[in-house]
Design a protein around this motif. Sequence first.
Motif, PDB file in Angstrom:
ATOM      1  N   PHE A   1      -6.421 -12.734  -0.224  1.00  0.00           N
ATOM      2  CA  PHE A   1      -6.673 -11.300  -0.385  1.00  0.00           C
ATOM      3  C   PHE A   1      -7.610 -11.010  -1.561  1.00  0.00           C
ATOM      4  O   PHE A   1      -8.393 -10.056  -1.518  1.00  0.00           O
ATOM      5  CB  PHE A   1      -5.355 -10.536  -0.532  1.00  0.00           C
ATOM      6  CG  PHE A   1      -4.712 -10.211   0.786  1.00  0.00           C
ATOM      7  CD1 PHE A   1      -5.309  -9.316   1.669  1.00  0.00           C
ATOM      8  CD2 PHE A   1      -3.513 -10.802   1.167  1.00  0.00           C
ATOM      9  CE1 PHE A   1      -4.729  -9.029   2.899  1.00  0.00           C
ATOM     10  CE2 PHE A   1      -2.917 -10.517   2.394  1.00  0.00           C
ATOM     11  CZ  PHE A   1      -3.531  -9.622   3.265  1.00  0.00           C
TER      12      PHE A   1
ATOM     13  N   GLU B   1      -8.660 -11.824   7.643  1.00  0.00           N
ATOM     14  CA  GLU B   1      -7.679 -10.736   7.545  1.00  0.00           C
ATOM     15  C   GLU B   1      -6.563 -10.877   8.580  1.00  0.00           C
ATOM     16  O   GLU B   1      -5.382 -10.709   8.270  1.00  0.00           O
ATOM     17  CB  GLU B   1      -8.357  -9.371   7.706  1.00  0.00           C
ATOM     18  CG  GLU B   1      -7.374  -8.238   7.486  1.00  0.00           C
ATOM     19  CD  GLU B   1      -8.022  -6.882   7.403  1.00  0.00           C
ATOM     20  OE1 GLU B   1      -7.308  -5.913   7.098  1.00  0.00           O
ATOM     21  OE2 GLU B   1      -9.236  -6.774   7.658  1.00  0.00           O
TER      22      GLU B   1
ATOM     23  N   ASN C   1       2.804  -4.948   0.471  1.00  0.00           N
ATOM     24  CA  ASN C   1       2.026  -4.181  -0.505  1.00  0.00           C
ATOM     25  C   ASN C   1       1.637  -5.040  -1.699  1.00  0.00           C
ATOM     26  O   ASN C   1       0.538  -4.893  -2.244  1.00  0.00           O
ATOM     27  CB  ASN C   1       2.821  -2.954  -0.964  1.00  0.00           C
ATOM     28  CG  ASN C   1       2.605  -1.758  -0.056  1.00  0.00           C
ATOM     29  OD1 ASN C   1       1.579  -1.088  -0.128  1.00  0.00           O
ATOM     30  ND2 ASN C   1       3.557  -1.498   0.827  1.00  0.00           N
TER      31      ASN C   1
ATOM     32  N   HIS D   1      -1.323  -7.132  -0.657  1.00  0.00           N
ATOM     33  CA  HIS D   1      -2.530  -6.311  -0.620  1.00  0.00           C
ATOM     34  C   HIS D   1      -2.899  -5.765  -1.999  1.00  0.00           C
ATOM     35  O   HIS D   1      -4.011  -5.282  -2.198  1.00  0.00           O
ATOM     36  CB  HIS D   1      -2.353  -5.171   0.384  1.00  0.00           C
ATOM     37  CG  HIS D   1      -2.409  -5.634   1.810  1.00  0.00           C
ATOM     38  ND1 HIS D   1      -1.328  -6.224   2.430  1.00  0.00           N
ATOM     39  CD2 HIS D   1      -3.403  -5.608   2.724  1.00  0.00           C
ATOM     40  CE1 HIS D   1      -1.662  -6.539   3.675  1.00  0.00           C
ATOM     41  NE2 HIS D   1      -2.909  -6.182   3.878  1.00  0.00           N
TER      42      HIS D   1
ATOM     43  N   TYR E   1      -5.772  -7.686  -3.021  1.00  0.00           N
ATOM     44  CA  TYR E   1      -7.011  -7.129  -2.460  1.00  0.00           C
ATOM     45  C   TYR E   1      -7.499  -6.004  -3.366  1.00  0.00           C
ATOM     46  O   TYR E   1      -8.683  -5.909  -3.689  1.00  0.00           O
ATOM     47  CB  TYR E   1      -6.741  -6.607  -1.046  1.00  0.00           C
ATOM     48  CG  TYR E   1      -7.895  -5.847  -0.430  1.00  0.00           C
ATOM     49  CD1 TYR E   1      -8.878  -6.504   0.295  1.00  0.00           C
ATOM     50  CD2 TYR E   1      -7.999  -4.462  -0.569  1.00  0.00           C
ATOM     51  CE1 TYR E   1      -9.941  -5.808   0.862  1.00  0.00           C
ATOM     52  CE2 TYR E   1      -9.057  -3.753  -0.014  1.00  0.00           C
ATOM     53  CZ  TYR E   1     -10.021  -4.434   0.705  1.00  0.00           C
ATOM     54  OH  TYR E   1     -11.066  -3.742   1.242  1.00  0.00           O
TER      55      TYR E   1
ATOM     56  N   ARG F   1      -0.486  -0.079  -4.927  1.00  0.00           N
ATOM     57  CA  ARG F   1       0.112  -1.170  -4.155  1.00  0.00           C
ATOM     58  C   ARG F   1       1.110  -1.975  -4.994  1.00  0.00           C
ATOM     59  O   ARG F   1       2.096  -2.485  -4.472  1.00  0.00           O
ATOM     60  CB  ARG F   1      -0.986  -2.078  -3.600  1.00  0.00           C
ATOM     61  CG  ARG F   1      -1.721  -1.434  -2.445  1.00  0.00           C
ATOM     62  CD  ARG F   1      -2.755  -2.326  -1.806  1.00  0.00           C
ATOM     63  NE  ARG F   1      -3.216  -1.740  -0.554  1.00  0.00           N
ATOM     64  CZ  ARG F   1      -4.191  -2.254   0.192  1.00  0.00           C
ATOM     65  NH1 ARG F   1      -4.793  -3.360  -0.184  1.00  0.00           N
ATOM     66  NH2 ARG F   1      -4.549  -1.662   1.309  1.00  0.00           N
TER      67      ARG F   1
ATOM     68  N   TYR G   1      -2.720   0.580   4.972  1.00  0.00           N
ATOM     69  CA  TYR G   1      -2.859  -0.683   5.707  1.00  0.00           C
ATOM     70  C   TYR G   1      -1.625  -1.588   5.553  1.00  0.00           C
ATOM     71  O   TYR G   1      -1.048  -2.017   6.565  1.00  0.00           O
ATOM     72  CB  TYR G   1      -4.133  -1.413   5.276  1.00  0.00           C
ATOM     73  CG  TYR G   1      -4.412  -2.645   6.109  1.00  0.00           C
ATOM     74  CD1 TYR G   1      -5.196  -2.562   7.251  1.00  0.00           C
ATOM     75  CD2 TYR G   1      -3.857  -3.884   5.777  1.00  0.00           C
ATOM     76  CE1 TYR G   1      -5.435  -3.687   8.037  1.00  0.00           C
ATOM     77  CE2 TYR G   1      -4.086  -5.006   6.551  1.00  0.00           C
ATOM     78  CZ  TYR G   1      -4.874  -4.906   7.674  1.00  0.00           C
ATOM     79  OH  TYR G   1      -5.096  -6.013   8.451  1.00  0.00           O
ATOM     80  N   PRO G   2      -1.191  -1.907   4.316  1.00  0.00           N
ATOM     81  CA  PRO G   2      -0.035  -2.811   4.206  1.00  0.00           C
ATOM     82  C   PRO G   2       1.244  -2.221   4.785  1.00  0.00           C
ATOM     83  O   PRO G   2       2.088  -2.957   5.320  1.00  0.00           O
ATOM     84  CB  PRO G   2       0.101  -3.052   2.696  1.00  0.00           C
ATOM     85  CG  PRO G   2      -0.639  -1.929   2.054  1.00  0.00           C
ATOM     86  CD  PRO G   2      -1.732  -1.565   2.996  1.00  0.00           C
TER      87      PRO G   2
END
Length: 425
Positions: free
Chosen positions: A35, A132, A152, A155, A158, A280, A332-333
């Motif tokens: 990530f 991904e 989370n 990510h 990320y 996150r 997203y997560p």
Amino acid sequence: METQQSLSTEKSSTSLKVNSKYNYYLLLSIVFGGFLIFGLSENIKGPAIPIIQNELHLSQSQIGILLALNSLGYLLACSFTSALSNKIGIKWTGIIAFLSMALAGFVIYLSVNYATLSASFFLLYIGNGVLEIGLGIMAARIFTKNTGTMMNLSHFFYGLSSTVAPTIAASIMGWNMFGDEIGWRGMYLLVLLLSLLPIVPSLLGKFPEETHEIEETTSYKSLIRDPVAWLIVAVLSFGVVSEIAVGSWLVQFLVKAYSWNIHDASRMLSMFFLFFMLARLFLGAVTDRIGFTLSIIIASAFSGICSLAAILTGEKGAMLFAISGVGIALIYPTVMALLAKRYPKGTGAAITFTVTLMGIASVIGNLLIGFIIDLVSKMFKSENGGVNEILGLQAGYGFIAVLALICSGCSIVLYVILKKKNQLI
């Protein structure tokens, strides 16, 4: 004799636990490191795009097409990654992704025009897409407890690399080597070579395998017939297109609309990803506590409202662009955690189905943003009679904000349906 056997059994059990723990840390390093690399590769483009545009004399629509081609490469990767991981294993799927991203760095370095640059970015985003999906499948198999928190947290890495990516990219482009600036080509090469690092733990680690191959095969048909699955696709699509668009267009907006320099605009994008990363890190546990769907409703609405307020208040409200990262970060997560919990016997299929359709939305979204900017700029003339690029950029960024609000609206519908079925997660 019994005592010796007992001691032998205890030693064997302890050895297995140590090996299992060591392997778990190896897998964590691959997921978290993956990530980190993914965030860097995705978000170094912000400071590079205005320079690429000037050097290659590209219109906003051509930039939109370039970004749409990126999404198309990502979409292509989504279509085969799950099948590839089933055939060769998730370990080698990840290794291929890291190798292809490093190769893309060399190809971008050698690109000389719009056509070769588009092909290079297309290759990069095939690697990004494989990575991904692969990371999503890995995480779903590894994080069977506290899924929302761990997704989370993954990510978060990320977000961490995304926070520093614009500033790092702007800095590297100004470095001098052999009496000349490295520029955007050298910057891409240096950053993407980092994708070779996670290959080492990938070769050493033992990956958990999917044990529900029959259910995964049949789940594609059930997903197509499931209205909840389509709503999840809509939620993820609107949310992620809004998220990705910020990384692609915020620097461009600040440079063109407010005449900021690349370094200041890049710092603001880094601020966006700082809020993104912290959300996150600290709010992942909240999604487990209040529920995944309700979390997405609140987060996406917050992001959309912040972005609209930033546009309406002008340059003095630019910090609101960064603050919007708090909301968009969780989408997203949290959707990935929702998929892992709702479809435990076909998580790979559910992720592939959802992310592939999201990829289609990304292609359309990037095209629309570029064309909206050009269309509005030409429709409403500036005071000197030329194109009104500032108004066009405001319209394009306003569209990004609206996407986040639509994401919230779709999440409300999803919440109502799941509550009626008593299936809220």
